[in-house]
Design an enzyme around this catalytic site. Structure first.
Site, PDB file in Angstrom:
ATOM      1  N   ASP A  25      -4.581  55.738  50.975  1.00  0.00           N
ATOM      2  CA  ASP A  25      -5.087  56.020  52.322  1.00  0.00           C
ATOM      3  C   ASP A  25      -5.456  57.494  52.490  1.00  0.00           C
ATOM      4  O   ASP A  25      -4.853  58.366  51.871  1.00  0.00           O
ATOM      5  CB  ASP A  25      -4.020  55.623  53.357  1.00  0.00           C
ATOM      6  CG  ASP A  25      -4.610  55.526  54.756  1.00  0.00           C
ATOM      7  OD1 ASP A  25      -5.826  55.285  54.883  1.00  0.00           O
ATOM      8  OD2 ASP A  25      -3.847  55.698  55.733  1.00  0.00           O
ATOM      9  N   GLY A  26      -6.434  57.747  53.347  1.00  0.00           N
ATOM     10  CA  GLY A  26      -6.781  59.122  53.708  1.00  0.00           C
ATOM     11  C   GLY A  26      -8.156  59.579  53.252  1.00  0.00           C
ATOM     12  O   GLY A  26      -8.502  60.758  53.428  1.00  0.00           O
ATOM     13  N   GLY A  28     -11.141  58.925  54.516  1.00  0.00           N
ATOM     14  CA  GLY A  28     -11.992  59.300  55.648  1.00  0.00           C
ATOM     15  C   GLY A  28     -11.638  60.681  56.161  1.00  0.00           C
ATOM     16  O   GLY A  28     -12.520  61.531  56.370  1.00  0.00           O
ATOM     17  N   HIS A  42     -14.693  58.193  50.270  1.00  0.00           N
ATOM     18  CA  HIS A  42     -14.467  56.998  49.442  1.00  0.00           C
ATOM     19  C   HIS A  42     -14.916  57.254  48.007  1.00  0.00           C
ATOM     20  O   HIS A  42     -14.285  56.789  47.060  1.00  0.00           O
ATOM     21  CB  HIS A  42     -15.200  55.794  50.027  1.00  0.00           C
ATOM     22  CG  HIS A  42     -14.663  55.380  51.374  1.00  0.00           C
ATOM     23  ND1 HIS A  42     -13.315  55.276  51.633  1.00  0.00           N
ATOM     24  CD2 HIS A  42     -15.286  55.042  52.540  1.00  0.00           C
ATOM     25  CE1 HIS A  42     -13.136  54.908  52.889  1.00  0.00           C
ATOM     26  NE2 HIS A  42     -14.318  54.770  53.469  1.00  0.00           N
ATOM     27  N   TRP A  74     -12.475  44.710  57.070  1.00  0.00           N
ATOM     28  CA  TRP A  74     -13.769  44.068  57.354  1.00  0.00           C
ATOM     29  C   TRP A  74     -14.270  44.423  58.748  1.00  0.00           C
ATOM     30  O   TRP A  74     -15.465  44.341  59.027  1.00  0.00           O
ATOM     31  CB  TRP A  74     -13.653  42.539  57.258  1.00  0.00           C
ATOM     32  CG  TRP A  74     -13.556  42.007  55.860  1.00  0.00           C
ATOM     33  CD1 TRP A  74     -12.478  41.378  55.296  1.00  0.00           C
ATOM     34  CD2 TRP A  74     -14.581  42.007  54.845  1.00  0.00           C
ATOM     35  NE1 TRP A  74     -12.753  41.021  54.002  1.00  0.00           N
ATOM     36  CE2 TRP A  74     -14.041  41.382  53.702  1.00  0.00           C
ATOM     37  CE3 TRP A  74     -15.893  42.484  54.788  1.00  0.00           C
ATOM     38  CZ2 TRP A  74     -14.762  41.223  52.513  1.00  0.00           C
ATOM     39  CZ3 TRP A  74     -16.614  42.329  53.612  1.00  0.00           C
ATOM     40  CH2 TRP A  74     -16.055  41.708  52.493  1.00  0.00           C
ATOM     41  N   LEU A 136      -1.657  48.079  30.307  1.00  0.00           N
ATOM     42  CA  LEU A 136      -1.357  48.225  31.741  1.00  0.00           C
ATOM     43  C   LEU A 136      -1.971  47.052  32.491  1.00  0.00           C
ATOM     44  O   LEU A 136      -3.133  46.705  32.262  1.00  0.00           O
ATOM     45  CB  LEU A 136      -1.955  49.546  32.260  1.00  0.00           C
ATOM     46  CG  LEU A 136      -1.941  49.760  33.783  1.00  0.00           C
ATOM     47  CD1 LEU A 136      -0.508  49.981  34.279  1.00  0.00           C
ATOM     48  CD2 LEU A 136      -2.805  50.967  34.185  1.00  0.00           C
ATOM     49  N   ARG A 193       2.471  55.384  49.510  1.00  0.00           N
ATOM     50  CA  ARG A 193       1.374  55.441  50.476  1.00  0.00           C
ATOM     51  C   ARG A 193       1.001  56.902  50.674  1.00  0.00           C
ATOM     52  O   ARG A 193       1.838  57.724  51.050  1.00  0.00           O
ATOM     53  CB  ARG A 193       1.730  54.816  51.826  1.00  0.00           C
ATOM     54  CG  ARG A 193       0.518  54.897  52.786  1.00  0.00           C
ATOM     55  CD  ARG A 193       0.707  54.142  54.074  1.00  0.00           C
ATOM     56  NE  ARG A 193      -0.515  54.214  54.875  1.00  0.00           N
ATOM     57  CZ  ARG A 193      -1.036  53.214  55.563  1.00  0.00           C
ATOM     58  NH1 ARG A 193      -0.436  52.045  55.576  1.00  0.00           N
ATOM     59  NH2 ARG A 193      -2.146  53.377  56.249  1.00  0.00           N
ATOM     60  N   ILE A 200       3.082  49.631  56.218  1.00  0.00           N
ATOM     61  CA  ILE A 200       2.693  48.757  55.106  1.00  0.00           C
ATOM     62  C   ILE A 200       1.246  48.293  55.272  1.00  0.00           C
ATOM     63  O   ILE A 200       0.579  47.972  54.296  1.00  0.00           O
ATOM     64  CB  ILE A 200       3.620  47.505  55.067  1.00  0.00           C
ATOM     65  CG1 ILE A 200       5.109  47.911  55.078  1.00  0.00           C
ATOM     66  CG2 ILE A 200       3.297  46.599  53.891  1.00  0.00           C
ATOM     67  CD1 ILE A 200       5.704  48.354  53.805  1.00  0.00           C
ATOM     68  N   GLU A 212      11.194  50.165  46.555  1.00  0.00           N
ATOM     69  CA  GLU A 212      11.484  51.521  47.041  1.00  0.00           C
ATOM     70  C   GLU A 212      10.197  52.110  47.624  1.00  0.00           C
ATOM     71  O   GLU A 212       9.141  52.080  46.978  1.00  0.00           O
ATOM     72  CB  GLU A 212      11.976  52.411  45.896  1.00  0.00           C
ATOM     73  CG  GLU A 212      13.297  51.972  45.305  1.00  0.00           C
ATOM     74  CD  GLU A 212      14.445  52.064  46.302  1.00  0.00           C
ATOM     75  OE1 GLU A 212      14.461  53.016  47.113  1.00  0.00           O
ATOM     76  OE2 GLU A 212      15.323  51.182  46.270  1.00  0.00           O
TER      77      GLU A 212
HETATM   78  C1  IPE Z   1      -4.698  50.517  54.455  1.00  0.00           C
HETATM   79  O1  IPE Z   1      -5.367  51.597  55.014  1.00  0.00           O
HETATM   80  C2  IPE Z   1      -5.611  49.702  53.611  1.00  0.00           C
HETATM   81  C3  IPE Z   1      -6.103  50.365  52.411  1.00  0.00           C
HETATM   82  C4  IPE Z   1      -5.751  51.525  51.944  1.00  0.00           C
HETATM   83  C5  IPE Z   1      -7.062  49.605  51.656  1.00  0.00           C
HETATM   84  P1  IPE Z   1      -5.916  51.552  56.519  1.00  0.00           P
HETATM   85  O2  IPE Z   1      -6.498  52.878  56.783  1.00  0.00           O
HETATM   86  O3  IPE Z   1      -6.772  50.374  56.704  1.00  0.00           O
HETATM   87  O4  IPE Z   1      -4.554  51.348  57.328  1.00  0.00           O
HETATM   88  P2  IPE Z   1      -4.281  51.510  58.881  1.00  0.00           P
HETATM   89  O5  IPE Z   1      -5.377  50.812  59.612  1.00  0.00           O
HETATM   90  O6  IPE Z   1      -4.278  52.978  59.179  1.00  0.00           O
HETATM   91  O7  IPE Z   1      -2.933  50.923  59.097  1.00  0.00           O
HETATM   92  C1  IPE Z   2      -8.448  54.394  52.694  1.00  0.00           C
HETATM   93  O1  IPE Z   2      -8.922  55.505  53.354  1.00  0.00           O
HETATM   94  C2  IPE Z   2      -9.550  53.556  52.096  1.00  0.00           C
HETATM   95  C3  IPE Z   2      -9.781  52.268  52.776  1.00  0.00           C
HETATM   96  C4  IPE Z   2      -9.056  51.787  53.733  1.00  0.00           C
HETATM   97  C5  IPE Z   2     -10.919  51.496  52.341  1.00  0.00           C
HETATM   98  P1  IPE Z   2      -9.370  55.442  54.878  1.00  0.00           P
HETATM   99  O2  IPE Z   2     -10.815  55.090  54.919  1.00  0.00           O
HETATM  100  O3  IPE Z   2      -8.491  54.540  55.644  1.00  0.00           O
HETATM  101  O4  IPE Z   2      -9.166  56.945  55.312  1.00  0.00           O
HETATM  102  P2  IPE Z   2      -8.525  57.460  56.686  1.00  0.00           P
HETATM  103  O5  IPE Z   2      -7.169  56.842  56.789  1.00  0.00           O
HETATM  104  O6  IPE Z   2      -9.431  57.041  57.785  1.00  0.00           O
HETATM  105  O7  IPE Z   2      -8.458  58.930  56.499  1.00  0.00           O
HETATM  106 MG    MG Z   3      -6.746  54.830  56.671  1.00  0.00          MG
END
Ligand code: IPE
Ligand code: IPE
Ligand code: MG
Length: 258
Positions: A25-26, A28, A42, A74, A136, A193, A200, A212
């Site tokens: 995550d992160g 964006g 991405h 989606w 792996l 995460r 989650i 864990e």
């Molecule tokens: C979780 O990230 C899904 C993926 C990393 C693929 P999100 O960015 O979608 O999660 P939320 O919406 O902040 O919980």
């Molecule tokens: C995770 O990064 C990738 C996907 C969910 C596809 P995000 O796109 O959720 O990035 P943030 O959380 O908005 O920074």
């Molecule tokens: Mg996100």
């Protein structure tokens, strides 16, 4: 009645996770901090995936499961979803050769029917091609949701019951576990995460029961070998009790011989 143990068979080195599951995550926010569109993040995230796979190969990790796109993703703006799908397609075209050379077995979990036909075809081809690899087990969760996973397992069992292949009374935790995705792998030992949120987000709900959890503020595109090493070091120092007391875990032989 014997209660099945939540604890798996003892791994070779209990301080090293056999299976790591990551919510990447992160992306964006990483891009936005640089004044760039989210899709730029991405692309950078795809590079971090390469580093992470290499790190897991070097550490001799048995399985790595990466959350790439959730059932809920989606609902993001169409343009972002479109770019992500293009990136998946491109990664499938560019990365599979090298993964195969490194002995990586590549698989996908999630609701495949929602993905475009060319993506489904490449996923299938990559799975077939790498099926014999053992270095792996790399699983990409795409169009995946933990609730979807539980529902599809329940559906399979319901069908078996209707067809008389299983008695409803025989539907227990083990039967459900056998029909979940990743049933052939040990459950994740370590969940990571990135991106600072502590949730989650509908990842492997069933499989994470005794995993864990490790969270970092680092945004996914910045996740590197040093960060992976930090997570592994933290895991190595943990005591997994599976409902037992600390004393039982420290002296398992004594407890087991009763
Ligand atoms: C979780 O990230 C899904 C993926 C990393 C693929 P999100 O960015 O979608 O999660 P939320 O919406 O902040 O919980
Ligand atoms: C995770 O990064 C990738 C996907 C969910 C596809 P995000 O796109 O959720 O990035 P943030 O959380 O908005 O920074
Ligand atoms: Mg996100």
């Amino acid at each position: 009645m014997t209660v099945p143990s939540a604890a798996p068979a003892q791994p070779e080195d209990p301080r090293k996770p056999r299976h790591i599951a990551i919510v990447m995550d992160g992306n964006g926010r990483w891009a936005q901090r640089r004044g760039r569109p989210r899709t730029f993040g991405h692309r950078a995230g795809a590079k971090a995936v390469r580093l992470c796979v290499r790190g897991c190969l070097e550490h001799g990790i048995h399985a790595l499961t990466l959350f790439a796109f959730s059932s809920e993703n989606w609902k993001r703006p169409q343009e972002e979803v479109g770019t992500l799908m293009k990136l998946f397609l491109r990664s499938l075209d560019r990365e599979v050769d090298e993964l195969h050379e490194h002995g990586v077995r590549l698989r996908f979990i999630g609701e495949r029917g929602l993905l475009a036909a060319p993506i489904q075809q490449r996923m299938h081809a990559a799975e077939r091609r790498t099926a014999g690899n053992r270095a792996l087990n790399l699983t990409i969760a795409i169009s995946y949701g933990g609730r979807w996973d539980i529902a599809q397992a329940a559906r399979q069992l319901a069908l078996a019951a209707v067809e008389g292949r299983i008695q409803p009374a025989a539907i227990d935790e083990a039967a459900l576990a056998a029909h979940m995705q990743l049933a052939d792998l040990p459950a994740p030992d370590l969940f990571i995460r990135t991106g600072g949120d502590h949730r989650i987000s509908n990842f492997l709900l069933w499989q994470l029961a005794y995993t864990e959890l490790w969270f970092t503020d680092t945004l996914w595109p910045d996740f590197d070998a040093a960060e992976l090493a930090r997570a592994l070091a933290d895991y190595a120092a943990r005591e997994r009790r599976y409902g037992l007391t600390g004393e039982q875990v420290e002296r398992p032989r004594k407890g087991a011989s009763a």
